[in-house]
Scaffold this motif. Structure first.
Motif, PDB file in Angstrom:
ATOM      1  N   PRO A  29       0.834  -1.199   0.000  1.00 23.10           N
ATOM      2  CA  PRO A  29       0.000   0.000   0.000  1.00 23.10           C
ATOM      3  C   PRO A  29       0.872   1.254   0.000  1.00 23.10           C
ATOM      4  O   PRO A  29       2.085   1.174   0.143  1.00 23.10           O
ATOM      5  N   GLY A  30       0.214   2.389  -0.132  1.00 22.86           N
ATOM      6  CA  GLY A  30       0.905   3.668   0.024  1.00 22.86           C
ATOM      7  C   GLY A  30       1.526   4.176  -1.267  1.00 22.86           C
ATOM      8  O   GLY A  30       1.818   3.411  -2.180  1.00 22.86           O
ATOM      9  N   LEU A  31       1.676   5.493  -1.335  1.00 22.96           N
ATOM     10  CA  LEU A  31       2.322   6.103  -2.495  1.00 22.96           C
ATOM     11  C   LEU A  31       3.303   7.155  -1.975  1.00 22.96           C
ATOM     12  O   LEU A  31       2.954   8.318  -1.792  1.00 22.96           O
ATOM     13  N   ASP A  32       4.487   6.686  -1.705  1.00 17.59           N
ATOM     14  CA  ASP A  32       5.469   7.484  -0.979  1.00 17.59           C
ATOM     15  C   ASP A  32       6.840   6.926  -1.355  1.00 17.59           C
ATOM     16  O   ASP A  32       7.181   5.813  -0.973  1.00 17.59           O
ATOM     17  N   GLU A  33       7.593   7.671  -2.148  1.00 16.65           N
ATOM     18  CA  GLU A  33       8.837   7.118  -2.682  1.00 16.65           C
ATOM     19  C   GLU A  33      10.019   8.046  -2.421  1.00 16.65           C
ATOM     20  O   GLU A  33       9.889   9.268  -2.437  1.00 16.65           O
ATOM     21  N   THR A  34      11.145   7.425  -2.223  1.00 21.08           N
ATOM     22  CA  THR A  34      12.378   8.171  -1.961  1.00 21.08           C
ATOM     23  C   THR A  34      13.402   7.852  -3.044  1.00 21.08           C
ATOM     24  O   THR A  34      13.483   6.710  -3.502  1.00 21.08           O
ATOM     25  N   ALA A  35      14.143   8.860  -3.440  1.00 15.45           N
ATOM     26  CA  ALA A  35      15.220   8.634  -4.404  1.00 15.45           C
ATOM     27  C   ALA A  35      16.472   9.359  -3.951  1.00 15.45           C
ATOM     28  O   ALA A  35      16.401  10.423  -3.342  1.00 15.45           O
ATOM     29  N   PHE A  36      17.603   8.750  -4.241  1.00 13.25           N
ATOM     30  CA  PHE A  36      18.898   9.399  -4.020  1.00 13.25           C
ATOM     31  C   PHE A  36      19.538   9.557  -5.387  1.00 13.25           C
ATOM     32  O   PHE A  36      19.616   8.590  -6.152  1.00 13.25           O
ATOM     33  N   TYR A  37      19.954  10.757  -5.678  1.00 15.60           N
ATOM     34  CA  TYR A  37      20.504  11.032  -7.009  1.00 15.60           C
ATOM     35  C   TYR A  37      21.949  11.473  -6.895  1.00 15.60           C
ATOM     36  O   TYR A  37      22.256  12.461  -6.226  1.00 15.60           O
ATOM     37  N   ASP A  38      22.807  10.726  -7.534  1.00 15.84           N
ATOM     38  CA  ASP A  38      24.231  11.091  -7.559  1.00 15.84           C
ATOM     39  C   ASP A  38      24.580  11.499  -8.987  1.00 15.84           C
ATOM     40  O   ASP A  38      24.475  10.690  -9.902  1.00 15.84           O
ATOM     41  N   PRO A  39      24.951  12.752  -9.197  1.00 18.90           N
ATOM     42  CA  PRO A  39      25.173  13.200 -10.577  1.00 18.90           C
ATOM     43  C   PRO A  39      26.339  12.466 -11.233  1.00 18.90           C
ATOM     44  O   PRO A  39      27.298  12.080 -10.561  1.00 18.90           O
ATOM     45  N   ALA A  40      26.248  12.313 -12.534  1.00 17.88           N
ATOM     46  CA  ALA A  40      27.302  11.611 -13.274  1.00 17.88           C
ATOM     47  C   ALA A  40      28.502  12.509 -13.506  1.00 17.88           C
ATOM     48  O   ALA A  40      29.611  12.035 -13.727  1.00 17.88           O
ATOM     49  N   ASN A  41      28.280  13.808 -13.469  1.00 17.72           N
ATOM     50  CA  ASN A  41      29.355  14.762 -13.770  1.00 17.72           C
ATOM     51  C   ASN A  41      28.954  16.078 -13.120  1.00 17.72           C
ATOM     52  O   ASN A  41      27.823  16.235 -12.659  1.00 17.72           O
ATOM     53  N   PHE A  42      29.862  17.027 -13.080  1.00 12.77           N
ATOM     54  CA  PHE A  42      29.474  18.392 -12.777  1.00 12.77           C
ATOM     55  C   PHE A  42      28.630  18.903 -13.944  1.00 12.77           C
ATOM     56  O   PHE A  42      28.650  18.320 -15.026  1.00 12.77           O
ATOM     57  N   THR A  43      27.937  20.016 -13.720  1.00 19.74           N
ATOM     58  CA  THR A  43      27.316  20.715 -14.848  1.00 19.74           C
ATOM     59  C   THR A  43      28.193  21.925 -15.151  1.00 19.74           C
ATOM     60  O   THR A  43      28.933  22.381 -14.287  1.00 19.74           O
ATOM     61  N   TYR A  44      28.090  22.425 -16.376  1.00 18.85           N
ATOM     62  CA  TYR A  44      29.009  23.488 -16.778  1.00 18.85           C
ATOM     63  C   TYR A  44      28.296  24.703 -17.372  1.00 18.85           C
ATOM     64  O   TYR A  44      28.308  24.913 -18.589  1.00 18.85           O
ATOM     65  N   PRO A  45      27.665  25.502 -16.517  1.00 19.76           N
ATOM     66  CA  PRO A  45      27.110  26.762 -17.027  1.00 19.76           C
ATOM     67  C   PRO A  45      28.246  27.620 -17.567  1.00 19.76           C
ATOM     68  O   PRO A  45      29.371  27.556 -17.063  1.00 19.76           O
ATOM     69  N   ALA A  46      27.949  28.390 -18.578  1.00 16.98           N
ATOM     70  CA  ALA A  46      28.969  29.267 -19.161  1.00 16.98           C
ATOM     71  C   ALA A  46      28.256  30.442 -19.793  1.00 16.98           C
ATOM     72  O   ALA A  46      27.038  30.423 -19.971  1.00 16.98           O
ATOM     73  N   GLY A  47      29.031  31.454 -20.123  1.00 14.50           N
ATOM     74  CA  GLY A  47      28.392  32.593 -20.769  1.00 14.50           C
ATOM     75  C   GLY A  47      29.365  33.723 -20.992  1.00 14.50           C
ATOM     76  O   GLY A  47      30.571  33.590 -20.766  1.00 14.50           O
ATOM     77  N   ALA A  48      28.800  34.821 -21.473  1.00 12.84           N
ATOM     78  CA  ALA A  48      29.608  36.004 -21.754  1.00 12.84           C
ATOM     79  C   ALA A  48      28.934  37.216 -21.138  1.00 12.84           C
ATOM     80  O   ALA A  48      27.731  37.408 -21.311  1.00 12.84           O
ATOM     81  N   HIS A  49      29.711  37.968 -20.371  1.00  6.92           N
ATOM     82  CA  HIS A  49      29.202  39.217 -19.804  1.00  6.92           C
ATOM     83  C   HIS A  49      30.011  40.375 -20.386  1.00  6.92           C
ATOM     84  O   HIS A  49      31.226  40.257 -20.579  1.00  6.92           O
ATOM     85  N   ILE A  50      29.336  41.465 -20.656  1.00  6.38           N
ATOM     86  CA  ILE A  50      30.031  42.649 -21.165  1.00  6.38           C
ATOM     87  C   ILE A  50      29.642  43.857 -20.323  1.00  6.38           C
ATOM     88  O   ILE A  50      28.454  44.109 -20.092  1.00  6.38           O
ATOM     89  N   ALA A  51      30.655  44.560 -19.861  1.00  5.31           N
ATOM     90  CA  ALA A  51      30.431  45.773 -19.082  1.00  5.31           C
ATOM     91  C   ALA A  51      30.894  46.966 -19.903  1.00  5.31           C
ATOM     92  O   ALA A  51      31.917  46.902 -20.590  1.00  5.31           O
ATOM     93  N   GLU A  52      30.120  48.033 -19.832  1.00  8.60           N
ATOM     94  CA  GLU A  52      30.554  49.281 -20.465  1.00  8.60           C
ATOM     95  C   GLU A  52      30.570  50.368 -19.393  1.00  8.60           C
ATOM     96  O   GLU A  52      29.598  50.514 -18.655  1.00  8.60           O
ATOM     97  N   VAL A  53      31.684  51.062 -19.299  1.00  8.97           N
ATOM     98  CA  VAL A  53      31.843  52.027 -18.207  1.00  8.97           C
ATOM     99  C   VAL A  53      32.277  53.382 -18.756  1.00  8.97           C
ATOM    100  O   VAL A  53      32.801  53.488 -19.871  1.00  8.97           O
ATOM    101  N   GLU A  54      32.043  54.379 -17.930  1.00  9.46           N
ATOM    102  CA  GLU A  54      32.544  55.714 -18.246  1.00  9.46           C
ATOM    103  C   GLU A  54      33.235  56.258 -17.006  1.00  9.46           C
ATOM    104  O   GLU A  54      32.688  56.190 -15.907  1.00  9.46           O
ATOM    105  N   ILE A  55      34.433  56.766 -17.213  1.00 15.61           N
ATOM    106  CA  ILE A  55      35.242  57.233 -16.088  1.00 15.61           C
ATOM    107  C   ILE A  55      35.488  58.724 -16.235  1.00 15.61           C
ATOM    108  O   ILE A  55      35.756  59.216 -17.336  1.00 15.61           O
TER     109      ILE A  55
END
Ligand code: FES
Ligand code: FES
Lengths: 161, 789
Positions: free
Chosen positions: B620-646
């Motif tokens: 009976p019952g509907l109650d489940e547990t899972a343990f998740y171990d990632p296979a790898n790191f994840t790799y977010p990436a991107g490009a940021h650009i700043a424009e400034v005036e001094i």
């Protein structure tokens, strides 16, 4: 000890307090109004802002006895008939809060800005909020929220007149 | 059928309570009979403790007790551990110096915990603390990172104040590469020390229940289970069954609230000692003194290039500050979260990194938003700009020539990691478009006509998130696996609890995880309740840091939900009188294709709890547990650009535009992710131009010990941010998500310093680039130009 009487969120309260008790401690410890927070000890962060007689003040830099005979509004006193204040609603709509710790002070401070300047520019909002630190949001969405509230409140005003 | 929620900017579930003053942070919780702790902190950076006189304090009104480190030691409480063993270049483990909750023998930094007073009220405890007489014998403080190794020895275990001397890569190999280089760019830089400063200071409340012989600890923790584990196994010996740790609403963490701290450890001990609940809430001065700080590296970086600007090798030599003691993960930050990222987005074939971690008489240093990865990205993106300037190549072009290209994935870097997927040109293209890079020369000319210097700076970053695959980090010395758990518990009437071992403290987990589960089960998000932050309710979990909550914790939730659906399948087949194979499931409905027979998951859940007419042999019952171990790191990436005036006359800087284009893989709630970017940018920009923890180099006194001295970014320091996305879904988790919490803080310091250097036409300026530093640099550059003319 001193006996003081004040109105807090519309309710009259009389209490004996130690003279050195800060208003923020009085609200949090004595009245259990824990929505007002403490984030510093140098009056810099603004997470403690409440209204006293309608003006925003940092409740960490005022003694409870100084609020004797006055009217205090905290974040807990903003809802009316189960509805959020337009400023609260705007923070929700614009994702103007993350951890929520600075939020009560931000909201109270921003409401006072609109009392003084109902149609502030973005720059004016940023300058007004100088005394309110937020470490989570980068302020971007807070500024948007205040703009939204300004529009909403002025519409409400128009609808009433 | 209801609309899919994943991918939508749902408004947050957690807002209502936080906006109406009903959040429950640790300091909002009151326990009957609670008492207050006040810590007596060392006023000296380095001193022997000869004696502590308690009498006057003990006689002070309301005082329940005064205790020192010796008192706790009599109960055999152990040292707060450092859980990551870094093996040095000679094969020896790092120097695991002891770190007691109250230091019994020696004060090792200003703010170190020497004694504690417990009293009826906070004011009484504080008053009594003034009456304690401590006889200190002062020792010469070790403050400056550059000379720390020749200073007075801070720990008996660590000669030369060296925690480890660690190496990644082969010296001979890198030397060979540099010997044949066409050009070598080199730079000395400082990654400035930061105070994480979430708006909620740390707090703890501990209570002992003599009837159950058990303890409850409310803590401002990002990972209550890890805290319980450390307190149980290493410090107190209290079995996990008798120790409940609760992290309620927490007012921001940014890494600083991951760790087991002396104050909460002491409160736990005190709760039994004084037989009353014991509360401590730090004030901001204490936060500055005794919260773990971040960064604090001095580095020499060298990049070898061939005549076409192709990277041949990167050489990095870093001294990293550990502070006075080892915080829980301090050893791993300047090694496995730093050197392993030194490839960045580029095909640098040979990389060598040397890291000396040293002790100083300053607050412990550990992970702070990004943790190691900002330090890596900063030096890579800076040295590329320096190389571009020296070789007369466009910095964008130089990056593109060396990018790992989409066809190269999976890409094995020379520094352990295997990147699964990415498209760095795509992010860069989008960022250049959004900021109108082509129009920059005209804008620069316009600024010049007003006497202003305009600059633009690009940073392309990568980070390793989704911390972390257990086997891989185990090989690197981690003392824990960094999987995550989830439990999905259907209720009889069709609502569901989701229990997660991660902890939300601003990230909106209740909403994001709710969206995922609501979609999978076809139920309204209001019917999904997230439970986190309580070790007595939630299965063992590893907490929140390293942008892991969605990629690892969210994946565990998906796995647990899939188990629920799979079990429901059997029940549904029985209810539909069909073979299991003939039943299909989609978003809350089991159906038999080609017929009109169908049954709702919520009805299946009810059946599971009233199993009268039910499949034979099924639980009976509907109650489940899972343990998740990632296979790898994840790799977010991107490009940021700043424009400034001094303004060269005053050194004042205006950030006129900011574009952030990030690839986080699949995004569940764009509104929340954008908020994460904004917050990360604010912290990264804060590091680049405002924030700096400064100790007096002679005395070790903290000079930046309040918000009046430490320049926290304020609303008018920032422009509006423009945020864009590109998307290459993570290849190895069920959500395709990579994590978004740290990116802003990683990309922004190099983008901004590149922009400032570009505006001034100089090689480098150290962080924080304050108006004074900029003014000096502008004057020096102006003088140099004048000489040339
Ligand atoms: S608590 Fe920081 S200003 Fe009042
Ligand atoms: S929302 Fe966390 S400090 Fe502002």
């Amino acid at each position: 000890m001193r006996r003081i009487t004040m109105t807090v969120n519309g309710r009259e309260i009389t209490c004996e307090v130690e003279e050195r008790l800060l208003l923020v401690q009085f609200l949090r410890e004595t009245l259990k109004l824990t929505g007002t927070h403490v984030g510093c000890d140098t009056s810099q962060c603004g997470v403690c802002v409440v209204h006293v007689d309608g003006q925003s003040i940092k409740s960490c830099s005022m003694l409870a006895v100084q609020a004797d005979g006055r009217s205090v509004t905290t974040i807990e006193g903003l809802m009316k008939d189960g509805e959020m204040h337009p400023m609260q609603a705007a923070f929700h709509d614009q994702h103007g809060l993350q951890c929520g710790f600075c939020t009560p002070g931000m909201v109270m401070s921003a409401i006072d800005l609109l009392q003084k300047n109902p149609d502030p520019t973005e720059q004016e909002i940023r300058e007004w909020l100088e005394g309110n630190l937020c470490r989570c949001t980068g302020y971007h969405n807070i500024v948007k929220a205040v703009r939204q509230a300004a529009t909403a409140i002025s519409r409400q005003g128009e609808a009433r007149t | 059928m209801t609309e899919l929620l994943v991918g939508k900017s749902m408004k947050r579930k957690e807002d209502q309570r936080l906006l109406t003053g009903r959040g429950r942070y640790v300091d909002d919780i009151r326990r009957p009979g609670e008492s207050h702790a006040y810590f007596v902190r060392s006023p000296h950076a380095h001193a022997e403790i000869r004696s502590v006189k308690k009498d006057a304090a003990l006689a002070s009104p309301g005082v329940l007790g005064v205790f020192t480190g010796k008192d706790i030691q009599r109960d055999n409480w152990g040292s707060i551990p450092c859980g990551w063993v870094v093996t040095d270049r000679y094969g020896k483990p790092h120097k695991a110096v002891p770190h007691y909750a109250l230091t019994p023998d020696k004060a090792r930094y200003v703010g170190d915990h020497v004694a504690v007073v417990v009293a009826e009220t906070y004011a009484q405890a504080r008053d009594a603390a003034e009456l304690i007489e401590i006889d200190y014998h002062e020792l010469p403080p070790v403050i400056d990172l550059a000379t720390a190794m020749s200073g007075a020895q801070i720990h008996d275990l660590a000669p030369q104040n060296l925690c480890y001397d660690w190496e990644l890569g082969e010296q001979a190999e890198i030397d060979a590469v540099f010997a044949r280089a066409h050009h070598v760019a080199s730079l000395d830089l400082v990654n400035n020390r930061l105070a994480p400063s979430p708006m909620e200071p740390r707090a703890a409340l501990a209570e002992y229940d003599p009837a159950q012989e058990s303890y409850t600890l409310w803590s401002t923790s990002q990972n209550p289970h890890m805290l319980r584990w450390m307190l149980s196994e290493n410090v107190s010996g209290i079995p996990e069954t008798k120790l409940r740790v609760i992290s309620p609403d927490v007012g921001g963490g940014f890494g600083m609230k991951i760790y087991c701290y002396p104050e909460e450890t002491t409160c736990l001990w005190l709760s039994k000692q004084v037989g009353r609940p014991v509360r401590w809430t730090g004030d901001r001065s204490e936060s500055f003194l005794a919260d773990a700080h971040g960064r604090d590296h001095r580095t020499r970086v060298e990049l070898a290039l061939d005549d076409k600007g192709i990277f041949l090798g990167l050489k990095v030599d870093t001294v990293a500050n550990m502070g006075a003691y080892l915080s829980n993960y301090a050893t791993s930050i300047p090694t496995y979260f730093y050197a392993t990222l030194l490839a960045g987005c580029y095909k640098t074939p040979v990389i060598h990194c040397d890291v000396k971690a040293v002790f100083t008489n300053t607050s412990p240093v550990d992970a702070y938003r990004g943790a190691g990865r900002p330090e890596a990205a900063y030096l890579i993106e800076r040295i590329i700009d320096v190389a571009a300037m020296e070789m007369g190549v466009d910095p964008i072009e130089l990056r593109r020539r060396n990018f790992i290209k989409p066809a190269d994935f999976p890409y094995q870097t020379p520094v352990h990691l295997i990147y699964d997927i990415g498209d760095y040109d795509a992010s860069l293209d989008e960022a250049l478009r959004m900021i109108d890079y082509a129009g920059f020369p005209a804008r620069k000319a316009e600024s010049k006509s007003r006497g202003k210097l305009r600059g633009i700076g690009v940073a392309c970053y990568i980070e390793a998130c989704g911390v972390a695959p257990s086997q891989l980090i185990g090989k690197m010395g981690a003392g824990a696996g960094l999987w995550e758990s989830a439990q999905v518990r259907f209720n009889v009437t069709g609502t569901a609890f989701v229990l997660t071992g991660t902890h939300g403290h601003g990230q909106g987990h209740e909403t994001t995880f709710g969206q995922i589960v609501a979609d999978m089960f076809g139920i309204p998000i209001e019917h999904v309740e997230l439970v986190h932050g309580d070790t007595s309710q939630v299965p063992m979990g590893m907490g929140t840091y390293g942008s892991r909550s969605l990629a690892v914790g969210g994946s565990a939730i998906v796995r647990a939900a899939e188990k629920v659906i799979a079990k429901g399948h059997k029940i549904a087949a029985h209810m539909l009188e069909a073979a299991e194979n003939d039943v299909e499931y989609a978003r809350g409905w089991y159906s038999v294709p080609g017929t009109n027979r169908k049954v709702k998951l919520t009805d299946v859940a009810k059946k599971a709890y009233i199993p009268v007419d039910y499949p034979v042999g099924l639980e009976p019952g509907l109650d489940e547990t899972a343990f998740y171990d990632p296979a790898n790191f994840t790799y977010p990436a991107g490009a940021h650009i700043a424009e400034v005036e001094i303004d060269p006359e005053t050194g004042t800087l205006k950030i006129v535009d900011w574009v952030a284009v990030d690839d986080f893989g699949k995004v569940i709630n764009p509104m929340i992710v954008e908020g994460q970017i904004h917050g990360g940018l604010a912290q990264g920009i804060g590091q680049a131009i405002l924030e700096n923890v400064v100790y007096d180099s002679e005395t070790g006194q903290l000079l930046s010990g309040s918000f009046m001295d430490y320049a926290m970014p304020r609303a008018d320091d920032f422009p509006n941010f423009k945020v864009g996305y590109t998307e290459t879904p993570c290849t190895h988790n069920p959500l395709g998500a990579k994590g978004a919490g740290e990116a802003g803080a990683i990309a922004s310091p190099p983008a901004l310093i590149n922009a400032i250097s570009n505006a001034l036409g100089i090689r480098h300026i150290d962080m924080p680039a304050t108006p004074q530093r900029i003014w000096r640099a502008a004057r020096a550059a102006g003088a140099a130009d004048a000489q040339k003319e």
